[in-house]
Design a protein around this motif. Structure first.
Motif, PDB file in Angstrom:
ATOM      1  N   GLY A   1      10.323  -7.283 -15.090  1.00  0.00           N
ATOM      2  CA  GLY A   1      11.402  -6.421 -14.612  1.00  0.00           C
ATOM      3  C   GLY A   1      11.130  -5.858 -13.242  1.00  0.00           C
ATOM      4  N   ALA A   2       9.868  -5.519 -12.950  1.00  0.00           N
ATOM      5  CA  ALA A   2       9.515  -5.033 -11.609  1.00  0.00           C
ATOM      6  C   ALA A   2       9.472  -6.178 -10.612  1.00  0.00           C
ATOM      7  CB  ALA A   2       8.172  -4.318 -11.663  1.00  0.00           C
ATOM      8  N   ALA A   3       8.934  -7.322 -11.037  1.00  0.00           N
ATOM      9  CA  ALA A   3       8.814  -8.466 -10.135  1.00  0.00           C
ATOM     10  C   ALA A   3      10.179  -8.966  -9.676  1.00  0.00           C
ATOM     11  CB  ALA A   3       8.047  -9.591 -10.831  1.00  0.00           C
ATOM     12  N   LYS A   4      11.176  -8.853 -10.541  1.00  0.00           N
ATOM     13  CA  LYS A   4      12.532  -9.287 -10.184  1.00  0.00           C
ATOM     14  C   LYS A   4      13.027  -8.586  -8.927  1.00  0.00           C
ATOM     15  CE  LYS A   4      17.247  -9.386 -12.111  1.00  0.00           C
ATOM     16  NZ  LYS A   4      18.076  -9.106 -13.325  1.00  0.00           N
ATOM     17  N   TYR A   5      12.569  -7.347  -8.715  1.00  0.00           N
ATOM     18  CA  TYR A   5      12.987  -6.559  -7.555  1.00  0.00           C
ATOM     19  C   TYR A   5      11.866  -6.427  -6.525  1.00  0.00           C
ATOM     20  CZ  TYR A   5      17.033  -5.499 -10.388  1.00  0.00           C
ATOM     21  OH  TYR A   5      18.183  -5.610 -11.136  1.00  0.00           O
ATOM     22  N   HIS A   6      10.876  -7.335  -6.621  1.00  0.00           N
ATOM     23  CA  HIS A   6       9.769  -7.390  -5.658  1.00  0.00           C
ATOM     24  C   HIS A   6       8.952  -6.104  -5.653  1.00  0.00           C
ATOM     25  CE1 HIS A   6      11.822 -10.986  -4.337  1.00  0.00           C
ATOM     26  NE2 HIS A   6      12.906 -10.284  -4.079  1.00  0.00           N
ATOM     27  N   GLY A   7       8.909  -5.435  -6.809  1.00  0.00           N
ATOM     28  CA  GLY A   7       8.111  -4.222  -6.938  1.00  0.00           C
ATOM     29  C   GLY A   7       6.671  -4.528  -7.304  1.00  0.00           C
ATOM     30  N   CYS A   8       5.826  -3.528  -7.188  1.00  0.00           N
ATOM     31  CA  CYS A   8       4.418  -3.661  -7.540  1.00  0.00           C
ATOM     32  C   CYS A   8       4.169  -3.103  -8.945  1.00  0.00           C
ATOM     33  CB  CYS A   8       3.546  -2.929  -6.532  1.00  0.00           C
ATOM     34  SG  CYS A   8       4.013  -1.199  -6.258  1.00  0.00           S
ATOM     35  N   PHE A   9       3.046  -3.484  -9.531  1.00  0.00           N
ATOM     36  CA  PHE A   9       2.590  -2.946 -10.812  1.00  0.00           C
ATOM     37  C   PHE A   9       1.294  -2.194 -10.545  1.00  0.00           C
ATOM     38  CE2 PHE A   9       0.416  -3.906 -15.085  1.00  0.00           C
ATOM     39  CZ  PHE A   9       0.959  -2.785 -15.680  1.00  0.00           C
ATOM     40  N   VAL A  10       1.360  -0.867 -10.643  1.00  0.00           N
ATOM     41  CA  VAL A  10       0.217   0.008 -10.370  1.00  0.00           C
ATOM     42  C   VAL A  10      -0.332   0.458 -11.716  1.00  0.00           C
ATOM     43  CG1 VAL A  10      -0.537   2.139  -9.261  1.00  0.00           C
ATOM     44  CG2 VAL A  10       1.254   0.742  -8.197  1.00  0.00           C
ATOM     45  N   VAL A  11      -1.602   0.141 -12.004  1.00  0.00           N
ATOM     46  CA  VAL A  11      -2.083   0.310 -13.369  1.00  0.00           C
ATOM     47  C   VAL A  11      -3.485   0.911 -13.435  1.00  0.00           C
ATOM     48  CG1 VAL A  11      -2.897  -2.098 -13.431  1.00  0.00           C
ATOM     49  CG2 VAL A  11      -2.431  -0.882 -15.591  1.00  0.00           C
ATOM     50  N   HIS A  12      -3.614   1.893 -14.317  1.00  0.00           N
ATOM     51  CA  HIS A  12      -4.921   2.374 -14.777  1.00  0.00           C
ATOM     52  C   HIS A  12      -5.321   1.435 -15.908  1.00  0.00           C
ATOM     53  CE1 HIS A  12      -7.470   6.020 -16.298  1.00  0.00           C
ATOM     54  NE2 HIS A  12      -7.979   4.884 -16.721  1.00  0.00           N
ATOM     55  N   ILE A  13      -6.303   0.593 -15.657  1.00  0.00           N
ATOM     56  CA  ILE A  13      -6.646  -0.467 -16.605  1.00  0.00           C
ATOM     57  C   ILE A  13      -7.173   0.107 -17.919  1.00  0.00           C
ATOM     58  CG2 ILE A  13      -7.051  -2.141 -14.785  1.00  0.00           C
ATOM     59  CD1 ILE A  13     -10.027  -1.694 -15.090  1.00  0.00           C
TER      60      ILE A  13
ATOM     61  N   SER B   1       1.511   1.806 -15.275  1.00  0.00           N
ATOM     62  CA  SER B   1       1.044   2.038 -16.639  1.00  0.00           C
ATOM     63  C   SER B   1      -0.358   2.620 -16.582  1.00  0.00           C
ATOM     64  CB  SER B   1       1.025   0.745 -17.471  1.00  0.00           C
ATOM     65  OG  SER B   1       0.796   1.036 -18.844  1.00  0.00           O
ATOM     66  N   GLY B   2      -0.707   3.337 -17.633  1.00  0.00           N
ATOM     67  CA  GLY B   2      -2.062   3.850 -17.804  1.00  0.00           C
ATOM     68  C   GLY B   2      -2.487   3.493 -19.212  1.00  0.00           C
TER      69      GLY B   2
END
Length: 527
Positions: free
Chosen positions: A207-219, A186-187
């Motif tokens: 939804g991402a955590a369920k598949y062990h994904g990361c959350f990459v974010v422009h704060i 997200s940005g």
């Protein structure tokens, strides 16, 4: 008989361990042997005498989502040693879309990702499949973009989501993860992401955590409200269980410099509390993004076309000018950095190409306008198809974050016009200016931040390190000569000192020259 043997170099394996004198043998795209291989037979031999042999660099923040399909344009990445990139950044990218939302995103992304004509895909699966049959210089992984998911559910509505809408977005994120995405992005300064609240962000991150994904974010804010923005993301990670990665970590504006160390302490405390958090950083004191991000958030309600329509209203223009002067509730580049530090890097039309490389004060003088009027007129003339560079900080702060153990290198590179020099120079700049000249990093640690660290973020099990059985993504460079040459005034200057680059065992750069080879692969999320 091996396909390639790289001999006589100083091997730096990507873990941070000290270099060793070991050779590397490659067969069928993978590293077949590491050891003393003086007598090994190979179709091709690379003599790395006096040079470093390292894993190919992994760039965790790029905007190559479309122009990776133009190898002669995209080659600037492999020429500086980058063998893998992470697409889908800032919550604004090319899939998933529908026939309804696709034209909106093609317009919205033209200045950021380029224009390759119509898109033949809708879903993430379609997009990744399209990449997989295309000629790619390097490897590509993909993040599910929050904004693309949101528009499928809500369009460009300038409001928070309902519980039902957030749950529908989460379902779409899960679907995209199943199709091969490695995480979510997200940005929170870009429409429509900026209208989301902590409840929506938490839901989609589940939804991402369920598949062990990361959350990459422009704060949400990287200047005067940066600390609150960091707190928000840590809370999202705590509630959702997602792995958190902050994009292009910085604190913009001289008045906010004191917040750098405070923000880093917040990340350390989050780690101590069990939240897996990291960040990337480009080695420059200026950033780059789309020019329309200088507008206050309320201007983006409804998407680009409505924004341009509203921008023609004199009353709206007056409100915008007042916001630029007074409003600190959003990422106000004008207020925080000043018109003199906002430089136009690329425009869509030939009529305005002469302003590329000029700041808004200079542009205003040539047009005999006030800077705020010139900015509004340019947005209208170019239909918002403009990118900019913003000068925001000092090198001392860059170094303090660069030395932090949670940092990894990322370019955030954008193509077009007179771009930010990070497009051509990010990785050689870290190795040359910051490692060799300033000694801000040890060489082995610098390489870890470019290889093993981002591989860990993306959960890559067979890339990012020099190990037998791993894919043969390899870069060979001269540690005494590697350097960036691109500047803000001359941003298209190629770096020096990178002699050889291999992607999946094939030589893409040989003796500093691009070979035209396109062996890149799509990296899908591992089940």
């Amino acid at each position: 008989m091996f396909d390639v043997v790289v001999r006589n170099g100083r091997l730096v394996d990507g873990t941070g361990n000290p270099w060793t004198h070991l050779d590397v043998a490659i067969k069928e795209g993978r590293i077949a042997a590491i050891g003393r291989l003086d007598k090994a037979d190979a179709t091709a031999v690379i003599d790395a005498q006096g040079q470093v042999v390292a894993p190919g660099f992994i760039d965790p923040h790029v905007h190559s989502d479309l122009l990776c399909l133009r190898p002669e344009v995209h080659k600037v990445k492999v020429m500086q040693g980058i063998t893998t990139e992470l697409f889908g950044q800032d919550g604004i990218s090319v899939a998933p879309v529908s026939e309804r939302t696709k034209p909106l995103w093609q317009h919205q992304l033209r200045s950021l990702d380029g224009d390759i004509g119509d898109w033949s895909w809708n879903s993430v699966e379609d997009y990744l499949n399209y990449l997989s049959i295309s000629n790619l210089n390097g490897n590509a992984a993909y993040l599910v973009p929050h904004g693309a998911v949101r528009t499928l559910v809500m369009g460009f509505a300038g409001r928070t989501s309902t519980k039902a809408e957030a749950e529908e977005m989460r379902s779409l994120v899960e679907n995209a993860m199943e199709q091969g995405a490695v995480g979510l992005s997200s940005g929170l300064i870009y429409p429509p992401n900026l209208y989301s609240d902590i409840e929506e962000l938490t839901e989609i991150c589940k939804g991402a955590a369920k598949y062990h994904g990361c959350f990459v974010v422009h704060i949400r804010n990287e200047s005067n409200r940066m600390l609150e923005a960091v707190d928000e993301m840590i809370e999202v990670a705590r509630r959702s269980g997602v792995r958190l990665h902050l994009s292009h970590f910085k604190v913009a504006g001289q008045a906010n410099r004191r917040n750098y160390s405070i923000a880093l302490k917040k990340l350390e405390d989050a780690r101590a509390g069990g939240i897996e958090v990291t960040f990337d950083q480009y080695p420059y004191t200026a950033g780059s993004t789309v020019f329309h991000s200088i507008l206050p958030p309320w201007m983006h309600d409804g998407g680009t076309n409505r924004m341009l329509e509203n921008l023609r209203d004199p009353d709206v223009q007056s409100r915008i000018k007042k916001a630029w002067l007074e409003d600190d509730s959003y990422e106000n580049w004008v207020r925080n950095c000043g018109w003199e530090n906002i430089v136009i890097t690329a425009v869509g039309s030939e009529a305005n190409q002469s302003i590329e490389g000029l700041n808004l004060i200079q542009i205003a003088e040539t047009r005999r306008q006030a800077p705020e009027d010139a900015a509004i007129d340019l947005l209208l003339e170019e239909s918002a198809n403009i990118t900019m560079v913003t000068h925001w900080g000092v090198e001392e702060d860059i170094i303090s974050a660069m030395q932090h153990p949670l940092q990894m290198v990322g370019s955030d590179s954008i193509f077009g016009g007179k771009p930010h020099p990070r497009l051509y120079g990010t990785y050689p700049r870290v190795l040359g200016h910051f490692t060799r000249e300033l000694k801000a990093l040890q060489l082995e640690d610098a390489i870890r931040r470019m290889t093993g660290a981002p591989a860990q973020l993306l959960r890559l099990q067979d890339r990012g390190l020099l190990r037998e059985g791993y894919y043969a993504d390899i870069v060979v460079f001269d540690p005494d000569k590697v350097a960036d040459r691109a500047t803000y005034e001359r941003p298209l200057e190629a770096s020096v000192g990178i002699s050889h680059v291999l992607v999946n065992g094939e030589i893409v750069v040989l003796d500093g020259e691009y070979t035209g080879c396109t062996p890149g692969q799509v990296i899908y999320r591992r089940v």
